[in-house]
Motif scaffolding. Structure first.
Motif, PDB file in Angstrom:
ATOM      1  N   ILE A  18     -16.114  75.297  65.925  1.00  0.00           N
ATOM      2  CA  ILE A  18     -15.128  76.553  66.725  1.00  0.00           C
ATOM      3  C   ILE A  18     -13.717  76.399  66.555  1.00  0.00           C
ATOM      4  CG2 ILE A  18     -15.464  77.433  68.319  1.00  0.00           C
ATOM      5  CD1 ILE A  18     -17.556  77.744  68.269  1.00  0.00           C
ATOM      6  N   VAL A  19     -13.445  74.881  67.200  1.00  0.00           N
ATOM      7  CA  VAL A  19     -12.743  73.526  67.429  1.00  0.00           C
ATOM      8  C   VAL A  19     -11.362  73.752  66.237  1.00  0.00           C
ATOM      9  CG1 VAL A  19     -11.487  71.717  67.800  1.00  0.00           C
ATOM     10  CG2 VAL A  19     -13.005  72.500  69.030  1.00  0.00           C
ATOM     11  N   LEU A  20     -12.158  73.334  65.017  1.00  0.00           N
ATOM     12  CA  LEU A  20     -11.363  73.849  64.033  1.00  0.00           C
ATOM     13  C   LEU A  20     -10.970  75.440  63.304  1.00  0.00           C
ATOM     14  CD1 LEU A  20     -13.362  70.896  61.631  1.00  0.00           C
ATOM     15  CD2 LEU A  20     -11.277  70.803  62.346  1.00  0.00           C
ATOM     16  N   SER A  21     -12.180  76.159  62.979  1.00  0.00           N
ATOM     17  CA  SER A  21     -11.480  77.472  63.079  1.00  0.00           C
ATOM     18  C   SER A  21     -10.708  78.187  64.068  1.00  0.00           C
ATOM     19  CB  SER A  21     -13.288  78.153  63.082  1.00  0.00           C
ATOM     20  OG  SER A  21     -14.524  78.133  62.347  1.00  0.00           O
ATOM     21  N   LEU A  22     -10.958  77.491  64.777  1.00  0.00           N
ATOM     22  CA  LEU A  22      -9.738  78.594  65.833  1.00  0.00           C
ATOM     23  C   LEU A  22      -8.499  78.025  65.649  1.00  0.00           C
ATOM     24  CD1 LEU A  22     -11.190  78.058  69.299  1.00  0.00           C
ATOM     25  CD2 LEU A  22      -9.970  80.047  68.048  1.00  0.00           C
ATOM     26  N   LEU A  23      -8.258  76.460  65.036  1.00  0.00           N
ATOM     27  CA  LEU A  23      -6.793  75.720  64.401  1.00  0.00           C
ATOM     28  C   LEU A  23      -6.295  76.319  63.258  1.00  0.00           C
ATOM     29  CD1 LEU A  23      -7.142  71.894  65.771  1.00  0.00           C
ATOM     30  CD2 LEU A  23      -5.739  73.578  66.494  1.00  0.00           C
ATOM     31  N   ASN A  24      -7.913  76.178  62.473  1.00  0.00           N
ATOM     32  CA  ASN A  24      -6.704  76.940  60.847  1.00  0.00           C
ATOM     33  C   ASN A  24      -6.814  77.983  60.908  1.00  0.00           C
ATOM     34  OD1 ASN A  24      -6.852  77.290  58.859  1.00  0.00           O
ATOM     35  ND2 ASN A  24      -9.217  78.231  58.044  1.00  0.00           N
ATOM     36  N   PHE A  25      -7.328  79.461  62.568  1.00  0.00           N
ATOM     37  CA  PHE A  25      -7.010  80.746  62.641  1.00  0.00           C
ATOM     38  C   PHE A  25      -5.172  80.577  62.773  1.00  0.00           C
ATOM     39  CE2 PHE A  25      -6.569  84.110  65.103  1.00  0.00           C
ATOM     40  CZ  PHE A  25      -6.513  85.469  64.138  1.00  0.00           C
ATOM     41  N   ILE A  26      -5.081  79.254  63.911  1.00  0.00           N
ATOM     42  CA  ILE A  26      -4.136  79.388  64.884  1.00  0.00           C
ATOM     43  C   ILE A  26      -3.002  79.149  63.967  1.00  0.00           C
ATOM     44  CG2 ILE A  26      -2.500  78.310  66.631  1.00  0.00           C
ATOM     45  CD1 ILE A  26      -5.404  78.948  68.039  1.00  0.00           C
TER      46      ILE A  26
END
Length: 134
Positions: free
Chosen positions: A94-102
């Motif tokens: 979840i953290v990596l996906s949010l960073l990837n999205f941002i």
């Protein structure tokens, strides 16, 4: 409620299912570097236009089979380790996906990346937690 896992011999089957497509893709990519025309890729000759996706799915299926197979000595502590490993893996994804999205880092297929990263992180955390008790 008890989650039924595959028997222990499925771990070996899962590794074989993972490594055969992995080696096929590795060596095919190695030999394809020597070819000039991208339409004559070795994998494409066998599997068609969706060859890379098919190989990724087969490899992920092998890792999933490995992940869901029982240990030789399956007890309550191993079940607790599985739960903790899955929790850590989901939080990290979840953290990596949010960073990837941002930050818009990745141009790869986000679903394949998330699934494979989740399985690999789970297996890594489970491996190190299990070794810590030995």
């Amino acid at each position: 409620m008890s989650f039924q896992l595959f028997p222990n011999w499925c771990k070996k089957l899962g590794l074989v299912i993972f490594f055969i497509p992995f080696l096929f893709a590795f060596f095919s990519g190695f030999f394809d570097a020597f070819e000039k025309n991208e339409n004559h890729l070795i994998i494409t000759k066998f599997l068609g236009n969706y060859s890379i996706q098919i190989i990724e799915i087969i490899g992920l299926f092998g890792l999933l089979l490995y992940m869901l197979s029982k240990e030789k000595m399956e007890d309550d502590y191993i079940k607790l380790l599985r739960l903790e490993s899955l929790q850590i893996a989901v939080i990290l994804i979840i953290v990596l996906s949010l960073l990837n999205f941002i930050l818009k880092f990745s141009k790869v297929d986000d679903i394949n990346f998330s699934i494979s990263a989740l399985i690999v992180i789970y297996l890594g955390v489970f491996f190190f937690k299990k070794r810590a008790i030995s």
